[in-house]
Design a protein around this motif. Structure first.
Motif, PDB file in Angstrom:
ATOM      1  N   LYS A  77      14.068   8.719  -9.613  1.00 44.62           N
ATOM      2  CA  LYS A  77      14.433   8.018 -10.841  1.00 44.62           C
ATOM      3  C   LYS A  77      15.136   6.688 -10.587  1.00 44.62           C
ATOM      4  CE  LYS A  77      14.827  12.245 -13.583  1.00 44.62           C
ATOM      5  NZ  LYS A  77      15.702  13.073 -14.452  1.00 44.62           N
ATOM      6  N   GLU A  78      15.517   6.415  -9.369  1.00 43.31           N
ATOM      7  CA  GLU A  78      16.187   5.152  -9.092  1.00 43.31           C
ATOM      8  C   GLU A  78      15.776   4.624  -7.718  1.00 43.31           C
ATOM      9  OE1 GLU A  78      20.382   5.941  -9.227  1.00 43.31           O
ATOM     10  OE2 GLU A  78      20.437   6.753  -7.183  1.00 43.31           O
ATOM     11  N   ARG A  79      15.984   3.323  -7.530  1.00 43.23           N
ATOM     12  CA  ARG A  79      15.723   2.663  -6.251  1.00 43.23           C
ATOM     13  C   ARG A  79      17.070   2.402  -5.578  1.00 43.23           C
ATOM     14  NH1 ARG A  79      13.026  -2.469  -8.708  1.00 43.23           N
ATOM     15  NH2 ARG A  79      14.418  -1.858 -10.422  1.00 43.23           N
ATOM     16  N   GLN A  80      17.284   3.008  -4.442  1.00 43.95           N
ATOM     17  CA  GLN A  80      18.592   2.896  -3.798  1.00 43.95           C
ATOM     18  C   GLN A  80      18.448   2.366  -2.381  1.00 43.95           C
ATOM     19  OE1 GLN A  80      21.609   6.026  -4.371  1.00 43.95           O
ATOM     20  NE2 GLN A  80      21.839   6.090  -2.136  1.00 43.95           N
ATOM     21  N   VAL A  81      19.294   1.384  -2.045  1.00 41.79           N
ATOM     22  CA  VAL A  81      19.342   0.827  -0.692  1.00 41.79           C
ATOM     23  C   VAL A  81      20.799   0.787  -0.234  1.00 41.79           C
ATOM     24  CG1 VAL A  81      17.275  -0.578  -1.091  1.00 41.79           C
ATOM     25  CG2 VAL A  81      19.552  -1.576  -1.452  1.00 41.79           C
ATOM     26  N   GLU A  82      21.003   0.644   1.065  1.00 47.61           N
ATOM     27  CA  GLU A  82      22.342   0.537   1.646  1.00 47.61           C
ATOM     28  C   GLU A  82      22.409  -0.746   2.469  1.00 47.61           C
ATOM     29  OE1 GLU A  82      23.128   4.027   3.930  1.00 47.61           O
ATOM     30  OE2 GLU A  82      22.301   5.367   2.392  1.00 47.61           O
ATOM     31  N   VAL A  83      23.516  -1.468   2.350  1.00 48.62           N
ATOM     32  CA  VAL A  83      23.640  -2.730   3.067  1.00 48.62           C
ATOM     33  C   VAL A  83      24.971  -2.827   3.795  1.00 48.62           C
ATOM     34  CG1 VAL A  83      22.164  -3.923   1.406  1.00 48.62           C
ATOM     35  CG2 VAL A  83      24.651  -4.055   1.170  1.00 48.62           C
ATOM     36  N   GLN A 108      12.273  -3.129 -13.164  1.00 50.85           N
ATOM     37  CA  GLN A 108      11.644  -1.856 -13.509  1.00 50.85           C
ATOM     38  C   GLN A 108      12.647  -1.133 -14.402  1.00 50.85           C
ATOM     39  OE1 GLN A 108      10.094   0.534 -10.269  1.00 50.85           O
ATOM     40  NE2 GLN A 108       9.263  -1.246  -9.191  1.00 50.85           N
ATOM     41  N   ALA A 109      12.457  -1.292 -15.711  1.00 46.57           N
ATOM     42  CA  ALA A 109      13.439  -0.793 -16.660  1.00 46.57           C
ATOM     43  C   ALA A 109      13.651   0.712 -16.557  1.00 46.57           C
ATOM     44  CB  ALA A 109      13.009  -1.170 -18.078  1.00 46.57           C
ATOM     45  N   ASP A 110      12.600   1.436 -16.172  1.00 50.79           N
ATOM     46  CA  ASP A 110      12.723   2.886 -16.083  1.00 50.79           C
ATOM     47  C   ASP A 110      13.242   3.360 -14.732  1.00 50.79           C
ATOM     48  OD1 ASP A 110      10.499   2.047 -14.717  1.00 50.79           O
ATOM     49  OD2 ASP A 110       9.308   3.830 -15.189  1.00 50.79           O
ATOM     50  N   LYS A 111      13.539   2.431 -13.806  1.00 53.01           N
ATOM     51  CA  LYS A 111      13.991   2.825 -12.473  1.00 53.01           C
ATOM     52  C   LYS A 111      15.061   1.843 -12.001  1.00 53.01           C
ATOM     53  CE  LYS A 111      11.017   4.682  -9.765  1.00 53.01           C
ATOM     54  NZ  LYS A 111       9.926   4.974  -8.782  1.00 53.01           N
ATOM     55  N   PRO A 112      16.325   2.145 -12.320  1.00 51.60           N
ATOM     56  CA  PRO A 112      17.412   1.229 -11.945  1.00 51.60           C
ATOM     57  C   PRO A 112      17.476   1.026 -10.431  1.00 51.60           C
ATOM     58  CG  PRO A 112      18.180   2.882 -13.486  1.00 51.60           C
ATOM     59  CD  PRO A 112      16.817   3.318 -13.049  1.00 51.60           C
ATOM     60  N   PHE A 113      18.014  -0.129 -10.047  1.00 57.69           N
ATOM     61  CA  PHE A 113      18.170  -0.503  -8.633  1.00 57.69           C
ATOM     62  C   PHE A 113      19.654  -0.366  -8.290  1.00 57.69           C
ATOM     63  CE2 PHE A 113      18.444  -3.203  -4.922  1.00 57.69           C
ATOM     64  CZ  PHE A 113      17.187  -3.126  -4.326  1.00 57.69           C
ATOM     65  N   LYS A 114      19.946   0.367  -7.243  1.00 58.10           N
ATOM     66  CA  LYS A 114      21.339   0.597  -6.843  1.00 58.10           C
ATOM     67  C   LYS A 114      21.530   0.181  -5.386  1.00 58.10           C
ATOM     68  CE  LYS A 114      23.554   4.321  -8.063  1.00 58.10           C
ATOM     69  NZ  LYS A 114      24.016   5.740  -8.133  1.00 58.10           N
ATOM     70  N   VAL A 115      22.642  -0.534  -5.144  1.00 57.68           N
ATOM     71  CA  VAL A 115      23.011  -0.944  -3.788  1.00 57.68           C
ATOM     72  C   VAL A 115      24.297  -0.231  -3.398  1.00 57.68           C
ATOM     73  CG1 VAL A 115      23.549  -2.855  -2.241  1.00 57.68           C
ATOM     74  CG2 VAL A 115      21.981  -3.214  -4.162  1.00 57.68           C
ATOM     75  N   ILE A 116      24.262   0.494  -2.281  1.00 54.42           N
ATOM     76  CA  ILE A 116      25.457   1.133  -1.731  1.00 54.42           C
ATOM     77  C   ILE A 116      25.972   0.260  -0.601  1.00 54.42           C
ATOM     78  CG2 ILE A 116      26.414   3.199  -0.682  1.00 54.42           C
ATOM     79  CD1 ILE A 116      25.339   3.621  -3.499  1.00 54.42           C
ATOM     80  N   VAL A 117      27.230  -0.155  -0.713  1.00 55.24           N
ATOM     81  CA  VAL A 117      27.836  -1.053   0.269  1.00 55.24           C
ATOM     82  C   VAL A 117      28.862  -0.274   1.068  1.00 55.24           C
ATOM     83  CG1 VAL A 117      28.995  -3.282   0.595  1.00 55.24           C
ATOM     84  CG2 VAL A 117      27.562  -2.894  -1.421  1.00 55.24           C
ATOM     85  N   ASN A 118      28.986  -0.636   2.352  1.00 51.28           N
ATOM     86  CA  ASN A 118      30.078  -0.024   3.113  1.00 51.28           C
ATOM     87  C   ASN A 118      31.384  -0.259   2.364  1.00 51.28           C
ATOM     88  OD1 ASN A 118      29.855  -2.825   3.627  1.00 51.28           O
ATOM     89  ND2 ASN A 118      30.969  -2.642   5.539  1.00 51.28           N
ATOM     90  N   GLY A 170       0.773  -1.244   0.000  1.00 50.68           N
ATOM     91  CA  GLY A 170       0.000   0.000   0.000  1.00 50.68           C
ATOM     92  C   GLY A 170       0.793   1.276   0.000  1.00 50.68           C
ATOM     93  N   ALA A 171       2.074   1.269  -0.330  1.00 48.91           N
ATOM     94  CA  ALA A 171       2.860   2.499  -0.351  1.00 48.91           C
ATOM     95  C   ALA A 171       2.661   3.200  -1.685  1.00 48.91           C
ATOM     96  CB  ALA A 171       4.333   2.185  -0.144  1.00 48.91           C
ATOM     97  N   GLY A 172       2.233   4.451  -1.648  1.00 43.76           N
ATOM     98  CA  GLY A 172       2.044   5.223  -2.876  1.00 43.76           C
ATOM     99  C   GLY A 172       3.356   5.747  -3.403  1.00 43.76           C
ATOM    100  N   SER A 173       3.512   5.809  -4.714  1.00 41.66           N
ATOM    101  CA  SER A 173       4.777   6.198  -5.317  1.00 41.66           C
ATOM    102  C   SER A 173       5.155   7.636  -5.015  1.00 41.66           C
ATOM    103  CB  SER A 173       4.717   5.995  -6.835  1.00 41.66           C
ATOM    104  OG  SER A 173       3.682   6.780  -7.394  1.00 41.66           O
ATOM    105  N   GLY A 174       4.177   8.487  -4.708  1.00 45.33           N
ATOM    106  CA  GLY A 174       4.496   9.883  -4.457  1.00 45.33           C
ATOM    107  C   GLY A 174       4.770  10.204  -3.005  1.00 45.33           C
ATOM    108  N   ASP A 175       4.534   9.239  -2.140  1.00 43.62           N
ATOM    109  CA  ASP A 175       4.737   9.481  -0.710  1.00 43.62           C
ATOM    110  C   ASP A 175       6.231   9.534  -0.376  1.00 43.62           C
ATOM    111  OD1 ASP A 175       2.037   9.455  -0.396  1.00 43.62           O
ATOM    112  OD2 ASP A 175       1.934   7.332   0.186  1.00 43.62           O
TER     113      ASP A 175
END
Length: 381
Positions: free
Chosen positions: A211-217, A228-238, A164-169
């Protein structure tokens, strides 16, 4: 040494020493035992002390007199010499046996064995830190719904799912962390799934906006990324490593006790970069990133994925690497008493095995160790 100087043999030699019936070879054995450690000589001196023997004989004589009176024995019924001979021989033998049995039991008995603490394997447990700083403890028995803005977080056992998370929130960032001895699975708001190994974390937005999906691990995390071709997924690592993907499956191992970050591609394509120097991976390849990145081909994918599949795979790994896995999964502290031994290490075993049983398997190798209170695993060789 332990077999040569067993308790029964030493007790018998003490008895013969008191009776002056030791052979030269037996006398050498007893002397060697007394010289082995100060406690041994102290025990011998204690058991053969004349004053103690005299005291024990006096006590024994009183007991004998009481027994004879009870039985109605009188010396007049037996020849005097025979009485004295029988009495003296029996008294000395009884006193010596008494001393040896009591003294040897107190001084020579092995220390009482402590019941070893059973250390169970890790399981599904984690802490969810919400954007407002509140903490939610998660475990395998949990079944709950956590409201967060327009989104809801569902926990069922060892998994979290966002709905239920809206994209604009813009509801901020959550962080899921596993302790030593923990693991957890989370389906992120975009439908991607992350599996966290022990002592790991992932920080992610409640809503992927922009424009992108970013997470940190940190630690070790396996990803199955939703396309999601229009929204690359990026992982930031220590350690400053970035991993860019579209839709793929890959494993990241970035524990601090490792000299590099390893990224292993299972399916799809990823770009691993540090300081602006990317390396493109194909399935079955692994990037090792420290100051720069080098690519290893033909990786044993089953070995990399063993943890996620509930296994330890110690084939061709260093002792320190294997002990690092054991430390994290069983929440123990590994201590190298005499430095890290150079011992070949291999084998596969279920991660559902408790540590005590795992150590029995390791005991069949050249590795020497002991498990101490306080969850300390001491490697002695």
């Amino acid at each position: 040494m332990e077999n040569t100087f067993d308790r029964e043999r030493i007790a018998a030699l003490m008895f013969k020493s008191l009776n002056q019936t030791l052979s030269p070879e037996e006398e050498q054995t007893l002397e060697a035992w007394k010289s082995l450690q100060p406690e041994n000589r102290a025990l011998f001196d204690e058991l053969t002390d004349p004053e103690r023997l005299r005291h024990e004989l006096q006590q024994l004589a009183a007991v004998e007199a009481a027994i004879e009176a009870k039985l109605g024995w009188h010396e007049a019924h037996l020849p005097e010499k025979k009485i004295r001979k029988l009495y003296t021989r029996w008294s000395w033998a009884a006193a010596i046996l008494l001393l040896l049995s009591v003294g040897a039991y107190v001084w020579l008995k092995p220390a009482k064995q402590q019941v070893a603490e059973v250390i169970h394997p890790g399981g599904n447990k984690a802490v969810l830190t919400l954007a407002d700083g509140s903490l939610v403890t998660l475990d395998s028995a949990g079944n709950q719904v956590i409201a967060q803005g327009k989104a809801s977080i569902h926990q069922q056992g060892g998994q979290l799912t966002y709905e239920g998370a809206g994209s604009g929130d813009n509801a901020g960032f959550n962080k899921l962390s596993t302790p030593a001895g923990g693991q957890f699975k989370v389906q992120l708001p975009d439908g991607s799934t992350a599996w966290l190994n022990a002592a790991s974390s992932i920080r992610y937005p409640v809503v992927f906006s922009g424009k992108e999906r970013q997470v940190e691990v940190t630690g070790e995390v396996f990803f199955d990324v939703a396309q999601q071709a229009d929204k690359p997924f990026k992982v930031i690592v220590n350690k400053g490593v970035e991993i860019n993907v579209l839709g793929t499956q890959f494993n990241i191992n970035a524990y601090n006790d490792r000299p590099f970050v390893s990224t292993t591609l299972i399916q799809g394509k990823v770009s691993v970069s540090k300081n602006g120097h990317p390396a493109i991976l194909q399935p079955g390849e692994q990037a090792l990133t420290d100051k720069d990145t080098r690519v290893i081909k033909n990786i044993d994918v089953d070995k990399v994925m063993a943890w996620k599949n509930g296994m330890f795979n110690f084939e061709d790994v260093s002792l320190q690497e294997a002990m690092g896995e054991i430390e994290r999964w069983y929440d123990v502290k590994v201590i190298y008493e005499n430095g890290v031994p150079d011992i070949p290490f291999s084998g596969k075993i279920s991660r559902d095995t408790n540590l005590n049983d795992l150590l029995k398997v390791l005991g069949e190798t050249a590795l020497k160790f002991r498990l101490e209170p306080g969850r300390r695993l001491v490697i002695t060789k």
